[in-house]
Design a protein around this motif. Sequence first.
Motif, short mmCIF file in Angstrom:
data_model
loop_
_atom_site.label_atom_id
_atom_site.label_comp_id
_atom_site.label_asym_id
_atom_site.label_seq_id
_atom_site.Cartn_x
_atom_site.Cartn_y
_atom_site.Cartn_z
N ASN A 94 1.14 12.44 13.96
CA ASN A 94 -0.10 11.67 13.94
C ASN A 94 -1.05 12.11 15.05
OD1 ASN A 94 0.71 9.63 11.83
ND2 ASN A 94 2.36 9.38 13.31
N CYS A 95 -2.32 12.15 14.77
CA CYS A 95 -3.33 12.59 15.73
C CYS A 95 -3.55 11.53 16.81
CB CYS A 95 -4.65 12.90 15.02
SG CYS A 95 -5.96 13.44 16.10
N THR A 96 -3.23 11.88 18.05
CA THR A 96 -3.38 10.93 19.16
C THR A 96 -4.85 10.62 19.43
OG1 THR A 96 -3.08 12.82 20.62
CG2 THR A 96 -1.26 11.32 20.43
N PHE A 97 -5.73 11.60 19.26
CA PHE A 97 -7.14 11.36 19.51
C PHE A 97 -7.71 10.37 18.49
CE2 PHE A 97 -6.67 15.58 21.50
CZ PHE A 97 -7.04 15.21 22.79
N TYR A 98 -7.37 10.56 17.23
CA TYR A 98 -7.86 9.64 16.21
C TYR A 98 -7.31 8.24 16.45
CZ TYR A 98 -9.37 7.55 11.93
OH TYR A 98 -9.97 6.71 11.05
N ILE A 106 -2.06 13.97 11.22
CA ILE A 106 -2.53 12.94 10.29
C ILE A 106 -3.46 11.96 10.99
CG2 ILE A 106 -1.79 11.01 8.83
CD1 ILE A 106 0.86 12.54 8.41
N HIS A 107 -4.56 11.65 10.32
CA HIS A 107 -5.47 10.60 10.77
C HIS A 107 -5.16 9.37 9.93
CE1 HIS A 107 -8.67 13.74 12.18
NE2 HIS A 107 -7.53 13.81 12.86
N ASN A 108 -4.42 8.45 10.50
CA ASN A 108 -4.06 7.23 9.78
C ASN A 108 -5.25 6.28 9.78
OD1 ASN A 108 -1.27 7.61 9.02
ND2 ASN A 108 -0.87 7.67 11.21
N LYS A 109 -5.97 6.27 8.66
CA LYS A 109 -7.15 5.40 8.55
C LYS A 109 -6.66 3.99 8.21
CE LYS A 109 -10.26 9.09 7.58
NZ LYS A 109 -11.52 9.18 8.18
N PRO A 110 -7.07 3.02 9.00
CA PRO A 110 -6.58 1.66 8.76
C PRO A 110 -7.14 1.06 7.47
CG PRO A 110 -8.24 1.66 10.50
CD PRO A 110 -7.98 3.09 10.14
N THR A 111 -6.35 0.21 6.86
CA THR A 111 -6.81 -0.53 5.69
C THR A 111 -7.31 -1.91 6.11
OG1 THR A 111 -4.56 -1.27 5.25
CG2 THR A 111 -5.33 0.69 4.05
N LEU A 112 -6.89 -2.35 7.28
CA LEU A 112 -7.36 -3.59 7.90
C LEU A 112 -7.62 -3.29 9.37
CD1 LEU A 112 -4.85 -6.25 6.54
CD2 LEU A 112 -7.24 -6.00 5.89
N SER A 113 -8.69 -3.85 9.91
CA SER A 113 -9.00 -3.68 11.32
C SER A 113 -10.08 -4.67 11.71
CB SER A 113 -9.49 -2.25 11.59
OG SER A 113 -9.83 -2.09 12.95
N GLN A 114 -10.09 -5.04 12.98
CA GLN A 114 -11.18 -5.86 13.51
C GLN A 114 -12.39 -4.99 13.83
OE1 GLN A 114 -8.84 -7.97 16.74
NE2 GLN A 114 -10.69 -9.22 16.64
N THR A 115 -12.16 -3.68 13.94
CA THR A 115 -13.19 -2.77 14.44
C THR A 115 -13.70 -1.84 13.34
OG1 THR A 115 -12.05 -2.79 16.58
CG2 THR A 115 -13.70 -1.08 16.25
N ILE A 116 -15.02 -1.66 13.34
CA ILE A 116 -15.62 -0.67 12.45
C ILE A 116 -16.35 0.36 13.32
CG2 ILE A 116 -15.95 -2.38 10.62
CD1 ILE A 116 -18.99 -2.26 11.22
#
Length: 187
Positions: A17-21, A36-46
């Motif tokens: 997993n990409c630490t920077f992302y 891998i850039h694990n894009k969240p499906t839920l988050s408080q932040t956009i």
Amino acid sequence: MAEYLASIFGTEKDKVNCTFYFKIGACRHGETCTRIHNKPTLSQTIVLLGLYRSPAHAAQLLDSGVGVSYSDRELQDHFDTFFEDVFVEIEDKYGEIDEMNVCDNLGEHLMGNVYIKFVNEIDAAPCVKALNNRWYNGAPIKAELSPVTDFREACCRQYEMGECTRAGMFGLHPLRHKITNHRTVIG
């Protein structure tokens, strides 16, 4: 094994997993990153990608030799107008904002990014969906959920101490003015 993998997730030891992302919600390698850039499906932040266009950065990027310069007051006024415009619009239409940060980085993957952390996680996804159908300042808005939840961790320590020599390639360089829990803070 699972315990070990959980302990290294999002750290320098994580080779998958990409630490920077994971840390700043962006990667200078973009889609060509080997991790891998694990894009969240839920988050408080956009994150609103490249939304803020600083006149100072525009002049640097053009580097046309014309000698365009702005006073600190002009830059601050431009930023304040942008900040208030975006903050009020987002909070009025999509939900209460806990924190909003605007990047002052020169790295293409971070330049002008606006990070907005909502008080309620349920407000973020509908906001992203709605904003991806909108335009700002003559350009389409590109919004996505972000893995960033702790801006203190995401910010460049050297920048905060006035010592960053990397032109903002690795950590967030927030601009001077931000809103946290509806209080204006000028740093």
